[in-house]
Design an enzyme around this catalytic site. Structure first.
Site, short mmCIF file in Angstrom:
data_model
loop_
_atom_site.label_atom_id
_atom_site.label_comp_id
_atom_site.label_asym_id
_atom_site.label_seq_id
_atom_site.Cartn_x
_atom_site.Cartn_y
_atom_site.Cartn_z
N GLU A 16 0.66 -1.13 -0.04
CA GLU A 16 -0.07 0.05 -0.08
C GLU A 16 0.98 1.13 0.20
OE1 GLU A 16 -3.15 -0.10 2.75
OE2 GLU A 16 -4.22 -1.88 1.68
N GLU A 67 -4.90 -8.72 -0.66
CA GLU A 67 -5.70 -8.67 0.28
C GLU A 67 -7.31 -8.37 0.03
OE1 GLU A 67 -4.54 -5.47 3.19
OE2 GLU A 67 -2.28 -6.02 2.84
#
Ligand code: AHR
Length: 512
Positions: free
Chosen positions: A193, A316
């Site tokens: 991220e 994810e």
């Protein structure tokens, strides 16, 4: 005359009503693309009770363990056929310095887990513990590298420490720490991220950083065939994917990530178990949005990589709700209901449909965090409805996906519609066909007519996961409230099957 047209109308009307009342699935495809078993991957972050007091209880624990890892967890995950495990984060990855987690445990420095609860960790679970555990589980490790607070040298050294079979300072250090042979560790994430907790970077800046880190991950020409995954988009940030695909040379990148969670609303996620039908509808709608996301990100990737050499890595995904009352808000501990079983079933069906591009995916997270497959309480352990879906679906791992045509009724709530039935099919290496079906409608059964035009069907068996309410879950007092049962509502008639799916159910059929 008037009478005749009225009866015709009645016949046509009831014909439409009958066909509308039934879901039709036609399998006409003989299949070309394999469903990578790695889309059944999992995620284990240093977060809450996933690693410490989850997988790892320590060698001195009274809970039966192998090198500190719980034996009951090892057995359950092996039965589920866990094919891949991502570690050590998540956001944690960009704070993790692998060097602190090797060598004698009493000499390892402690660290503060700044993202998750601010707890102090003693680094007793490090690279050796993780990679040895992967060997016990017979699962492929997927290492998440630190590029925000770490250096290029640090990541390059980690890969060398773990994977190198030649003599060099890093392999010497590994041997000194008790491991002679390198581990098999092919999959490496370059940050996590990067648009958020991994450094708040712009995609242009990250693409340049990526090029630098990826160059030194493995050797210059990647002769070790390390599989490098670029930190990908947050949900529908298509500009992110476009920028990475445009700016990163093909020979430096094997996968691009994507993260997408299902929740009611980010600011107001609601309880994991006490939810209304409206909240249920919203969560499932968001889970089904995965299909559009994969289609749109893949279309961008196709422009730069029409041969689909680069994988879309959904590393994810899963449901995200409020934590259970009385637990640390930074630990993300939540219960797991039939709503989660629905999310798992429809999401895996979506991944199967896009098996040509989605070749890795990791459910967040394995134990005691978010949409976990296992929950623990001291020595007790329960398997969640999500576990059972993954175990039932494992027959699809590495099978050939069979394309299908699906026309389904809608699940209607408050004037809004979602397709009630989700389906996917595959053929395994022995010629057995498996069809997985999900009825997300919590109120209505669904009649399904399944035609397989390419194969002769001699027999059919099935398993079903269902419960009275979508809010139902397994608890430590009632650990087996929800578990797979033999499915009997299927009739084989030469080339077609008639199936009746209970409300909010997951069914897997085996056709021989
Ligand atoms: O899975 C929990 C967190 O969600 C991960 O650490 C992060 O990558 C994501 O935002």
């Amino acid at each position: 005359m008037k009478k005749i047209s009225f009866s015709i109308l009645l016949v046509v009307g009831s014909f439409i009503a009958t066909t509308m009342a039934q879901t039709n699935i036609d399998i006409t495809d003989t299949g070309k693309v394999k469903i990578s078993r790695h889309i059944y991957g999992h995620f284990a972050e240093h977060l809450g009770r996933c690693i410490y007091d989850g997988f790892y209880v320590g060698e001195k624990s009274t809970i039966p363990n192998t090198n500190g890892v719980r034996n009951d967890i090892i057995a359950a995950l092996k039965k589920m056929k866990i094919p891949m495990l991502r570690w050590p984060g998540g956001c944690f990855a960009d704070t993790y310095h692998w060097n602190d987690g090797i060598g004698p445990k009493d000499k390892r420095p402690s660290m503060v887990n700044r993202w998750w609860g601010g707890v102090t960790e003693d680094n007793s679970f490090g690279s050796h513990e993780f990679l040895n555990m992967c060997e016990l589980l017979n699962t492929e490790p997927y290492m998440a590298g630190n590029i925000a607070t770490g250096t290029v040298q640090e990541l390059a050294d980690w890969a060398q420490y773990v994977t190198s079979s030649t003599k060099n300072p890093m392999s010497d250090l590994r041997k000194q720490n008790g491991r002679e042979q390198p581990w098999r560790a092919k999959y490496w994430g370059v940050g996590n991220e990067a648009w958020g907790c991994g450094g708040n970077m712009t995609p242009e800046y990250y693409a340049n950083e990526y090029r630098k880190y990826a160059t030194f991950l493995s050797d210059w020409s990647n002769t070790e065939k390390i599989f490098r995954v670029a930190s990908g988009a947050n949900v529908a940030d298509y500009h992110w994917t476009e920028t990475l695909m445009k700016n990163i040379p093909r020979n430096l990148m094997e996968g691009v990530a994507l993260h997408h969670y299902s929740f009611v609303e980010w600011e107001s996620k609601g309880s994991a178990t006490q939810f209304t039908e409206e909240q249920y509808f919203k969560t499932i709608k968001r889970a089904l949005f995965m299909d559009s996301l994969v289609i749109n990100h893949s279309a961008i990737m196709d422009k730069y990589d029409p041969q689909k050499r680069i994988a879309l890595v959904v590393d994810e995904w899963g449901g995200w709700y409020n934590v259970e009352a009385g637990t640390n808000p930074g630990f993300l501990y939540q219960q797991n209901t039939m709503r989660d079983a629905m999310i798992a079933g429809v999401t895996l069906n979506i991944f199967h449909k896009h098996a040509d591009r989605v070749r890795i995916a990791n459910l967040a997270q394995t134990i005691n965090v978010l949409q976990a497959v296992i929950l623990t309480d001291k020595e007790r352990m329960i398997l969640t409805p999500t576990y059972h879906v993954l175990e039932m679906y494992n027959v699809h791992q590495d099978a050939t996906v069979l394309g299908l045509k699906l026309s389904t009724n809608d699940y209607v709530f408050n004037g809004q519609n979602l397709p009630a039935v989700s389906a996917s099919a595959s053929k395994d290496s022995t010629g057995v066909i498996h069809v997985s079906l999900v009825n997300i409608d919590p109120n209505k059964t669904q009649k399904v007519k399944l035609n397989i035009n390419t194969e002769k069907m001699n027999s059919v068996t099935g398993r079903v996961l269902a419960s009275k309410k979508v809010q139902d879950y397994n608890s430590f007092n009632e650990p087996e409230k929800i578990k797979p049962a033999v499915f009997k509502d299927v009739i084989l008639d030469k080339k077609s099957l008639s199936v009746t799916l209970p409300p909010a159910s997951v069914v897997v059929l085996t056709i021989k």
